[in-house]
Design a protein around this motif. Structure first.
Motif: not given
Length: 186
Positions: A15-43
Motif C-alpha cells: 500500500g505504499g505510504i498508507y501501509s507505512m502510516i498504518s504500520t507505525v501509527l496503528g489502524g485508527r490513527v493511520g486511517g485518519t492520517v491517511g485521509l488527510l494525506y489523500v486530501f493533500g494529494q488531491c490539492v
C-alpha cells in the motif's frame, strides 16, 4: 529520514505510504492520517495540473481563464484515463517522461555552454564568477531559511518511491538507497 527508518525496520507493504502510516501509527490513527494525506494529494494534484495548464496557455498565447480551466479539465481526464488503463501504462508513460526529462536536462546543460546572454545576466562560466558566487549574497530581508523553499520541491518526489513500493523487488533496500541518492543528487 523517518520514511527510510520505517522502510528499513518495519517493512513496507503493497500500500505504499498508507501501509507505512498504518504500520507505525496503528489502524485508527493511520486511517485518519491517511485521509488527510489523500486530501493533500488531491490539492497538490490540482495545483500541479493548474500550473501546467497556465504554463501551456501562456506558451500558446491564450489569455482566457476559461482556456486554462478547459485545459486543466482535459489534463485531468487524460490522467484519469491513464490510471484506468492500469499500472502497465503508467510505467510505460513514466519511461517516456523520463526520456523527455533527460533530453530537457541535456538541452539545458548544452545551452549553458552555447548560449551567452549578458543582457539577461548569463555571462558564461569563469573562475571569477564562481568565486563571487561562493558566499551567499541574499537580497535585503532574505536569509537561508526564507529561500529554503527553492530546495523543497526536490524533496517532494521522495514520496514516489514509497508509493511505488509494491513494484520494487526489495523495497526495504531500494527505498533508502533511492531516497538518499535523489536528495544528494538534487
Amino acid at each position: 529520514m523517518s520514511g527510510i527508518g520505517v522502510g528499513e525496520h518495519c517493512g513496507v507493504g503493497g500500500g505504499g505510504i498508507y501501509s507505512m502510516i498504518s504500520t507505525v501509527l496503528g489502524g485508527r490513527v493511520g486511517g485518519t492520517v491517511g485521509l488527510l494525506y489523500v486530501f493533500g494529494q488531491c490539492v497538490a494534484g490540482a495545483m500541479y495540473i493548474t500550473g501546467f495548464s497556465e504554463s501551456v496557455a501562456e506558451l500558446l498565447g491564450l489569455q482566457s481563464q476559461w482556456a486554462v480551466r478547459c485545459m486543466s479539465a482535459a489534463v485531468l481526464l487524460a490522467l484519469l484515463g491513464i490510471n484506468l488503463a492500469g499500472v502497465k501504462w503508467i510505467v510505460r508513460l513514466q519511461l517516456l517522461l523520463l526520456a523527455v526529462l533527460a533530453v530537457s536536462t541535456l538541452d539545458f546543460v548544452v545551452g549553458t555552454f552555447t548560449h551567452l546572454d549578458p543582457e539577461h545576466g548569463f555571462v558564461g562560466y569563469s573562475a571569477s564568477l564562481l568565486s563571487s558566487n561562493i558566499v551567499p549574497d541574499y537580497s535585503p530581508g532574505e536569509n537561508f531559511f526564507t529561500v529554503f523553499g527553492v530546495f523543497f520541491p526536490a524533496a517532494t518526489g521522495v514520496m514516489a518511491g514509497f508509493n511505488m513500493s509494491s513494484d520494487l523487488q526489495r523495497p526495504e533496500h531500494n527505498i533508502p538507497v533511492g531516497t538518499l541518492a535523489a536528495v544528494f543528487t538534487s
